[in-house]
Structures are given as structure tokens and as C-alpha cells.
Enzyme design. Structure first.
Site, PDB file in Angstrom:
ATOM      1  N   GLY A 186       0.794  -1.227   0.000  1.00  0.00           N
ATOM      2  CA  GLY A 186       0.000   0.000   0.000  1.00  0.00           C
ATOM      3  C   GLY A 186       0.827   1.277   0.000  1.00  0.00           C
ATOM      4  O   GLY A 186       1.794   1.397   0.729  1.00  0.00           O
ATOM      5  N   SER A 187       0.442   2.248  -0.824  1.00  0.00           N
ATOM      6  CA  SER A 187       1.248   3.452  -0.989  1.00  0.00           C
ATOM      7  C   SER A 187       0.477   4.492  -1.784  1.00  0.00           C
ATOM      8  O   SER A 187      -0.711   4.314  -2.058  1.00  0.00           O
ATOM      9  CB  SER A 187       2.557   3.100  -1.703  1.00  0.00           C
ATOM     10  OG  SER A 187       2.297   2.201  -2.773  1.00  0.00           O
ATOM     11  N   ARG A 188       1.150   5.588  -2.178  1.00  0.00           N
ATOM     12  CA  ARG A 188       0.475   6.614  -2.962  1.00  0.00           C
ATOM     13  C   ARG A 188       1.458   7.350  -3.866  1.00  0.00           C
ATOM     14  O   ARG A 188       2.664   7.310  -3.669  1.00  0.00           O
ATOM     15  CB  ARG A 188      -0.259   7.602  -2.054  1.00  0.00           C
ATOM     16  CG  ARG A 188       0.643   8.540  -1.314  1.00  0.00           C
ATOM     17  CD  ARG A 188      -0.142   9.336  -0.300  1.00  0.00           C
ATOM     18  NE  ARG A 188      -0.318  10.727  -0.673  1.00  0.00           N
ATOM     19  CZ  ARG A 188      -0.997  11.606   0.065  1.00  0.00           C
ATOM     20  NH1 ARG A 188      -1.595  11.221   1.164  1.00  0.00           N
ATOM     21  NH2 ARG A 188      -1.100  12.861  -0.311  1.00  0.00           N
TER      22      ARG A 188
END
Length: 217
Positions: A186-188
Site C-alpha cells: 500500500g502506498s500513494r
């Protein structure tokens, strides 16, 4: 399904763990139903790892004035901010959050010359939090377009993401839609655009890397 090269080692380790779990269950679990449940859990575990590292082949319709989405996910931020690291001016920030189920390949949102590429060590807060853009593990890349516009794209690690891979090197020429890197789990991705950019998305939109137009210059 094509597997991204960044996943080979992790997939091998995942297969080894799943195989060990299944082997132990085969010789230690007497109840057949329970044994098959363990087999199923091991298979699902391995499938999720393989699925995470999928790398779809996509055709990007190149447009020198369009900013395409650098990642799959959901738009979580659209706001005016001061970008203090490189641009050092007021910009429009658009951020895309990637859940563990999204494709985690990252693409260059526009073509041009890499003017800046820097990795920063940091924390591993949830990538959906505003502070993650400046306090989490991250890599900032600036692409200068053929018209002299500078676009900053930042890979931000999340609570589960422990490794950011970035292929950008200062001085390189890149094409819109080329692979920029990969973030594990999970990241952005944050984009910092000129204030007069015409934003084409809204908060909550689901976007597809290389296929959705974030803005036009």
C-alpha cells in the site's frame, strides 16, 4: 498475466513459505477437512503475492499537454499547496492512493527530461494521511516537458510499503507512459502541477495508470 521483475524474489519466498505450510499440514493434520483448509489458505496466500506483482501491458495514447495517471488507485487529494523540496512554489497537488489490491507499477505521467531524482528515508505512516507526503519514505522525480514545464511526481511509501523502486535518473529522456518504478504494497503517488492546470478528475475517482488523464497543461 505478466509478472513484474521486482516481484521475482518475493514470489519465490512466498512459494517456499506456502509449500512448507502445505507440507507440514500434510504430515501433521489428521482431519482431512482441516488439512484442506490449510492447503486453501496457503494457496490463497501465494495467489495474493503473485497478483500483487502483476504488470499489465498498456498502450498509452501520448499527449504532450496531458498529465496521465502514474498509478492505479483512487484520487484522495486535489488542493493548492506549497511544494518546498524542488519547485518551491504554489502548485496543484493531486494524489492517488493505491491499496494492496491495485497494480503497483508506476509510470511517468508525461514525457521529457529528468531534472531531479532523490530518495528520502522516512516513516511508514498510512499513505492516506496528509503528512505521509513529507514524512514517509519517498522518492521525488521532476520531469521537464518539451515546453519547459516542470512536473514533480512523488512516490510515497505507506504503512505496509517497505521498498520504493525508482528507475528515474537525472539527465535521462523519458517517454510518457514509460515505467517509472514500483512500490511494494500500500502506498500513494503525488503529482505537483502548475496552478493553471485543468484538472480532469475529482476526489474519489478510480483511476487507471497510463489510461486516465489527471489534468491538461
Amino acid at each position: 498475466m505478466t509478472i513484474h521483475k521486482e516481484g521475482y524474489k518475493t514470489i519465490f519466498v512466498g512459494f517456499f513459505i506456502a509449500a512448507i505450510i502445505a507440507l507440514v499440514a500434510q504430515y501433521t493434520v489428521a482431519n482431512d477437512v482441516a488439512k484442506y483448509i490449510v492447503f486453501g489458505v496457503a494457496a490463497i496466500f501465494f495467489f495474493l503475492i503473485v497478483n500483487f506483482f502483476r504488470s499489465p501491458e498498456r498502450i498509452c495514447s501520448k499527449n504532450a499537454r496531458a498529465i496521465i495517471t502514474p498509478a492505479d488507485g483512487e484520487v484522495v487529494v486535489i488542493e493548492e499547496v506549497d511544494e518546498p523540496e524542488y519547485l518551491k512554489k504554489r502548485c496543484m497537488q493531486v494524489s492517488v492512493f493505491m491499496s494492496p489490491l491495485n497494480v503497483h507499477v508506476n509510470w511517468f505521467p508525461i514525457g521529457g527530461k529528468i531534472k531531479y531524482s532523490k530518495h528520502h528515508s522516512g516513516r511508514f505512516m498510512g499513505a492516506y494521511l496528509p503528512k505521509s507526503s513529507t514524512e514517509n519514505e519517498r522518492t521525488s522525480v521532476v520531469v521537464e516537458t518539451i515546453d519547459g514545464e516542470e512536473i514533480l511526481v512523488r512516490q510515497v511509501a505507506g504503512a505496509l510499503a517497505r521498498r520504493i523502486v525508482c528507475y528515474a535518473k537525472e539527465g535521462d529522456q523519458v517517454e510518457q507512459g514509460d515505467q517509472m518504478g514500483f512500490i511494494k504494497f500500500g502506498s500513494r503517488l503525488d503529482l505537483y502541477l502548475p496552478l493553471d492546470s485543468n484538472i480532469k478528475v475529482k476526489i474519489g475517482d478510480k483511476v487507471v495508470g497510463t489510461q486516465t488523464t489527471i489534468a491538461t497543461l
